[in-house]
Scaffold this motif. Structure first.
Motif, short mmCIF file in Angstrom:
data_model
loop_
_atom_site.label_atom_id
_atom_site.label_comp_id
_atom_site.label_asym_id
_atom_site.label_seq_id
_atom_site.Cartn_x
_atom_site.Cartn_y
_atom_site.Cartn_z
N GLU A 232 0.80 -1.22 0.00
CA GLU A 232 0.00 0.00 0.00
C GLU A 232 0.84 1.27 0.00
O GLU A 232 0.50 2.26 -0.68
CB GLU A 232 -0.93 0.01 1.22
N ALA A 236 0.81 4.02 -3.02
CA ALA A 236 0.45 5.42 -2.80
C ALA A 236 1.54 6.36 -3.31
O ALA A 236 1.24 7.41 -3.91
CB ALA A 236 0.20 5.66 -1.30
N THR A 240 1.16 9.09 -6.40
CA THR A 240 1.46 10.52 -6.24
C THR A 240 2.41 11.00 -7.32
O THR A 240 2.21 12.06 -7.93
CB THR A 240 2.08 10.77 -4.85
N CYS A 400 3.62 12.70 -0.72
CA CYS A 400 2.54 11.73 -0.79
C CYS A 400 1.66 11.89 0.44
O CYS A 400 2.09 11.61 1.56
CB CYS A 400 3.12 10.31 -0.86
N LYS A 402 -0.89 10.29 1.58
CA LYS A 402 -1.29 9.08 2.31
C LYS A 402 -0.18 8.50 3.17
O LYS A 402 -0.47 7.73 4.10
CB LYS A 402 -1.78 8.02 1.32
#
Length: 549
Positions: A232, A236, A240, A400, A402
């Motif tokens: 994950e 992410a 980005t 990023c 997240k």
């Protein structure tokens, strides 16, 4: 000549050399030094302590470094020898000169992340996603600690997690750097929201938290580097970068692997100096030392115009060769052996006029003094020289949301010329400015040291070593001495350079420019085996300190 172990003049501003017998850490931030010493006192070795410290700095010195950056390390185990680690990332597999030039033409004039600034330009812009290579630091930390540490990666990341989640106090130099580079963060809403509370850089004494970054550090602590480069978090980060126009893929992240490499070395007087090999500029530091070795610098005052002129002229020649040859040796032939021959240094010395400055080579890289360097020596005399960076302040400014990862912009060092050895290619590492150093005497580790400051670093390596070896300065004085830099352009000098020296330099044809900010920083530890003592120093240009016990 003064005794290099003498105490400073206590009637003058300054700080003393730190002493210890059980271990020593020197970093540019108090929280990082404390994390390193705590790790040593808890039974960790120098590798454990160094990674604990640098992880903290990736939180508390965000303009200088981060987990979205790269690193290099030199380890001198107590058993002997030197081990080098290259933790620099590679360009996306899809990258090429043609593709980036085409992207630059499409981007031109649309946003500050444009690739080129003018028709025919050969450089990648600082806020471009193409300046982001795969971040190498996290994988390099894990590789080093698995091979030579005693703690787990999860254990040594705990102090950094605490700083990110529970908060840290913004110290004076950190606030200075943060404020000076705040505009970088305004290009990306996620970065502005995280790093500019209320729309401005935090002031001295403010407590800051980075909970999203803390979550990412927790994931790495639990799952290792794999949690950063796959799954994950990686998805992410790639999303980005893709949204910003980058060419990165999950395969680029998942396939990254740092490397243990053979260090390079040369002698300076009775000292053997080790550096990491290309793609870093350690070869430039050694070349510069080889040139300077041919002069009797001990006969000159440390801040005399004669000495500064020699160093400035030697710097121009060393950097001329850096910009001609330095690249990833897996993609280009870098003539390291020839560059480090004493005969070649002698030929370069013949080009130096003792009374006249030569023109500086055309600048190919802007100065980027945004790095952290630290060194640790443990009770067994394992020594670590470690450097971690996002290149320019806050790197690319691309964050990023997240994961809280702010990406570096080391790919700025690539060239967009097909005939240049440092041209961008898929899977290639750019020329790197960050360099740790390790010095030996009599076949044993003697001084672990490094000097931050982008282009300045090779000059800093040579100057600090010369200050100690040639001029007998104690370690703190050697690091704190006023600095000067002759590349690129004018001879940049700090305010501490004396008026008489300035006049002497101008008479030799140097155009002087006042440094707008301090030239880098630096840390060092000397192992005094005769007395069984460690001596440490940390640059007064930064907030940190050296601490032994």
């Amino acid at each position: 000549m003064i005794d290099r172990y003498k105490l400073r003049d206590f009637q003058m501003p300054g700080r003393s050399v730190a002493f210890g017998v059980g271990g020593m850490a020197a970093t540019s931030h108090p929280a990082a030094t404390l994390a390193a010493v705590d790790m040593l006192r808890a039974g960790g070795n120098a590798v454990d302590a160094a990674i604990a410290a640098v992880a903290v700095q990736c939180v508390v010195e965000p303009a200088m470094t981060g987990i979205g950056g790269d690193c290099f390390a030199l380890l001198a185990p107590a058993s002997g020898g030197v081990i080098a680690l290259n933790g620099s990332g590679r360009a996306p597999a899809a990258a090429s000169v043609d593709r980036l030039l085409a992207a630059g033409e499409a981007d031109k004039g649309r946003s500050p992340s444009h690739l080129v600034t003018a028709p025919g330009a050969t450089r990648i812009g600082p806020y471009s996603p193409h300046a982001v290579t795969v971040p190498g630091a996290v994988a390099a930390w894990e590789k080093l600690i698995l091979a030579h540490g005693t703690k787990s990666l999860g254990e040594v990341l705990q102090p950094a997690i605490a700083c990110a989640e529970q908060g840290f106090v913004v110290t004076p130099r950190v606030a200075f750097d943060w404020s000076a580079s705040a505009d970088v963060l305004r290009h990306v809403p996620a970065a502005e929201a995280a790093y500019l509370p209320g729309g401005k850089a935090p002031s001295v004494g403010r407590v800051m938290t980075f909970p999203t970054l803390g979550n990412t550090l927790r994931a790495i602590a639990a799952g290792g580097a794999k949690a950063f480069y796959e799954g994950e978090i990686a998805a992410a980060m790639v999303a980005t970068l893709s949204e910003a126009g980058g060419l990165h893929s999950l395969e680029d992240f998942g396939g990254f692997e740092p490397e243990f490499v053979d260090p390079i070395k040369s002698s300076y007087r009775d000292v053997q100096v080790y550096e990491c090999p290309p793609n870093g500029q350690g070869v430039v530091a050694l070349l510069l030392m080889n040139i300077l070795e041919g002069y009797d610098l001990s006969a000159l005052a440390p801040m005399s115009p004669e000495r500064l002129h020699i160093v400035a002229e030697a710097t121009k020649l060393a950097f001329r060769d850096r910009d001609r040859f330095l690249a990833d040796p897996a993609f280009a032939k870098v003539p390291v052996e020839s560059l480090l021959s004493k005969q070649y240094a002698s030929k370069l010395r013949d080009l130096i006029d003792p009374d006249l400055a030569r023109p500086a080579p055309p600048p190919l890289l802007d100065p980027h003094p945004d790095t952290v360097y630290l060194t640790v020596v443990d009770k067994d005399l394992n020594a670590v020289s470690f450097i971690n960076s996002v290149y320019s302040a806050f790197g690319s400014g691309i964050m990023c949301a997240k994961t809280g990862v702010l990406f570096h912009n080391r790919g700025m060092s690539f060239r967009l010329e097909e005939d240049h050895p440092n041209r961008i290619e898929g899977g290639k590492r750019p020329m790197h400015t960050i360099i740790p150093a390790m010095a030996f005497k009599g076949g044993e580790a003697w001084m672990s040291y490094g000097v931050m400051g982008g282009n300045y670093q090779p000059v800093g390596h040579a100057n600090v070593l010369s200050n100690v070896v040639d001029h007998g300065l104690n370690l703190q004085l050697a690091i704190d001495a006023p600095r000067f830099m002759s590349y690129p352009g004018d001879l940049e000098i700090e305010r501490g350079v004396p008026p008489a020296t300035r006049n002497g330099l101008q008479l030799r044809g140097h155009r002087l420019a006042e440094a707008s900010s301090p030239l880098g920083g630096g840390q060092a530890i000397i192992i005094d085996r005769r007395r069984g003592v460690l001596m440490g120093a940390s640059d007064s240009r930064k907030d940190g300190f050296a601490l032994g016990y």
